[in-house]
Structures are given as C-alpha cells and as structure tokens.
Design a protein around this motif. Structure first.
Motif: not given
Length: 412
Positions: A225, A229, A330, A333, A336, A343, A346
C-alpha cells in the motif's frame, strides 16, 4: 435476500452502477477542464500561464485533504445522500467558474470543485460491493472506475472542443449543467446506502472516533500500500507537471493552430481510452509490469515532444501510457487492502500529485521554458519505472496473498 430478489434487483442496480460511472466521469472531467483551456482563461482573467496552472493545483490539494476527511467524518451518513450533495456542490462550482469575473473568484470555484472530487471519487470507487451481487462486483467496479480513467484522458479534449466553438466559459457551463442533470438521475437509481451502522466488516475502525480512526489507518500504511501511494505521487506528479501545459506547448513550440490542437488532444484522448481498458485487463493479473511499461511509454513520449515538430504520434503514445495509469494503480491499491479508507488515501495521493505536478510545472514554465517542463515530466516517469522495478516483489506477493482483491476475479 433470495436468489429471485437478486435477479429482480440486478437491472436497477446496474443502472445505478452506470449512473455512478457517469458521476465519476463528470467530477474528473471538471477537474481536468482547465488544462485544455489554460491559455484562453489566462488571457481573459489577466494572469500568466504558470499562474493559471493553479486552477489545477488548488482542487488537487483540496481533494487530497477532503477524501480521507470526508471518509471519516461522514462515515455514519447514507452514502446516497452524501453523493447527491457532492454532485450538487460540483454543479455550483462549475457554474461559479463559468461566470468568474476575476482570477480569485475562479480559484474559489476550483476549491469547491476539489471538495466534490475528493469525496465523490473516494466513495464511488467501492460501491460495486454494495450495488450488485457478489459474483458481479468485479465488473461493476471496473465500470465505475472507467469513469475516472476515461475522464482523465477525454476531459481535456472535450473541454477544448467545446471551447473552440463557444469559448471556455461555455465549457464550464456545460459541465455545470451535466452535474445538475446527474442529481435526479443518481437520486432515482441509487438505493439507500447506509453508513457505518451497516458497514462491511472489511471497513475497520468504524466505531472509533474520527481522530483515532485516522491514526489507525496511518499506522497501517506499510508494504504494498505504501509503495503504491509513493508510485502514485511520482508518476501522476510527472504527468501533470507536463500535461497541464500541453496546450501552450503545442501552440508556442509546435506552432499548432486551434484546429490542430483540438485534433491532437482528441487523438491523445482516444489513445488513452484504449490504454485504460488494455491496461485494466492486463493489470488484473499483476499490476507491477504493467505500470513499468506505462511509465516507460510516458517517459519516451514526453522526452520526444521537444524534438518533434508535429507531435501527433507522440501524443498517441503518451495517451496510451497515461490512459492505463489510473486503473493500474487502483488495482494495486485494491490488492493491498484497506477498503473505503484505503481508496480515500489513494484518491488523496492522486490529487495532491496533480496539485504538486501542475504547480511545479508552472514554476518551470515561467522560470525556464515550455520545453523544459516536458523533460521534468519524462524524468519523473523514469524514476517511477525504476521504483516500480525495485519494489519488493516477494513482499508484495505475500501481502497480496493475504489480502482480499476487491473487484478482480481470483485466479487459482
């Protein structure tokens, strides 16, 4: 709910999915709108191209803050009501921008746009789980996210096309009217979507205070994650450092007229749509090599732009590359874990990257040159590819194996 009930509800729920997808398209198109109108707005409101780039920076920063804040503070509210309120806010923001008499008023309108973007995108991305039966969640999530991805590449050409015939203010009016039209559509198609009281078990910390919930989620930022990012910040910042100023570049460096500029951006948009769906299908299996490929395509195209007089093919390659970035990140993410708040983080990273990129690009444009900003974007794309390549594959695979992949069919 019985199987018969699920079957009966499916057509109505799919209409809700498509309505939300149109909503995500509308908010992201509204965010991207100034890119294709930059020189026209700057001339009308009496500011430089670099200063006009703040129209991208302001909503990006606000969206980055509002996504996690709204996810925490509105967690007990019906998501249907929240989405309707955010769409109404977007309509107001676009109409205020359309009639802005000065640049400060325009920036205020863009701040309101940022609030709507951050909240709507963060809440909409996970609605597939609540709108359709379990076996159809993947398809529903892809459709909802397609609104974001398609808008990211088509928003600028659409705005430029409208502006070429009726002026930049009409482009903002058009988006305001579209947002207004979506309010009754969303109200009609979306079912009640209760907040925390019926939240899924996959959304932890729902009974804690907002402050403690925020601290808990920050503490969970590790592994894949965190890598995702970081990559979001690198690749999106690089893209918008250059792409925010693509119209001035085409006009002043490539010496393209209005018709050619519109055609070039439409080609970019069409290539981006193709890249979105191609990358989505590929990244569902493993997003890492896909992101490397996309970053390399972006780096090559941005570096080539200052060297080619009529860069139509280069813009097509750029569109193919960036068109797949949103859906690929996406999916990374979602692999993860993290649910709605993951979300939201993100979305926050994505939008702060838009702000950072457009702001940094503006300083390069005003302080160095339009060609130099393309080299900056290319350099950040190269760094993105390198970081993706060296990110721990074994660690990522282990984390993914223990996490739920929302919206992507399992492959055993």
């Amino acid at each position: 709910m019985t199987m018969t009930d699920v079957s009966a509800a499916t057509p109505a729920r799919w209409l809700a999915v498509f309505s939300v997808s149109v909503g995500t398209f509308t908010i992201v198109t509204s965010e991207m709108l100034p890119v294709g109108l930059l020189t026209s707005i700057a001339a009308t409101l009496g500011v430089s191209d670099g200063t006009a780039g703040l129209m991208m920076s302001a909503p990006g920063l606000v969206a980055a803050a509002s996504a996690p804040v709204l996810a925490i503070t509105t967690r007990r509210l019906d998501r249907r009501v929240t989405l309707l309120g955010l769409m109404a806010l977007l309509a107001v923001a676009n109409l205020v921008g359309a009639f802005a008499p000065s640049y400060p008023v325009m920036l205020a309108a863009r701040v309101l746009t940022g609030v709507s973007i951050g909240g709507f995108w963060a809440f909409a991305a996970g609605l597939g789980l609540r709108l359709v039966p379990e076996g159809a969640v993947g398809r529903a999530t892809s459709i909802i996210l397609a609104g974001v991805s398609v808008a990211s590449v088509l928003g600028v050409p659409v705005g430029t096309f409208i502006s070429s015939f009726a002026g930049w203010r009409t482009a903002f009016i058009s988006m305001g009217v579209l947002a207004l039209a979506l309010i009754p559509l969303l109200a009609t198609t979306l079912p009640s979507l209760p907040g925390e009281s019926r939240a899924r078990a996959s959304e932890p910390l729902s009974h804690e205070s907002p402050a403690r919930a925020s601290e808990g989620w920050i503490a969970r930022l590790s592994g894949p994650l965190k890598v995702a990012l970081v990559l979001t910040v690198l690749i999106v910042s690089g893209h918008f450092a250059a792409y925010t100023y693509v119209r001035p570049f085409l006009e002043q460096v490539s010496h393209a007229g209005p018709t050619l500029v519109s055609a070039a951006l439409l080609l970019y948009g069409a290539a981006g749509v193709a890249g979105n769906f191609a990358a989505g299908a590929w990244a569902a299996r493993n997003p890492k090599p896909v992101l490397i490929t996309l970053a390399v395509l972006m780096a090559l195209s941005m570096a080539a732009l200052p060297l080619i007089g009529l860069p139509l093919i280069v813009l097509v390659v750029w569109g193919l590359g960036y068109g797949g970035v949103g859906v690929t990140l996406q999916l990374w993410i979602m692999r993860s874990g993290g649910g709605e708040m993951g979300t939201a983080l993100f979305v926050g990273a994505f939008n702060v990257s838009i702000a950072l990129g457009s702001f940094a690009g503006g300083r390069v444009v005003d302080g160095v040159s339009l060609s130099a900003v393309m080299w900056v974007g290319a350099a950040l794309a190269v760094v993105s590819a390198a970081v993706t390549g060296i990110s721990g594959r074994e660690r990522t695979s282990r984390f993914i194996k223990g996490s739920r992949l929302i919206g992507v069919p399992s492959r055993k």
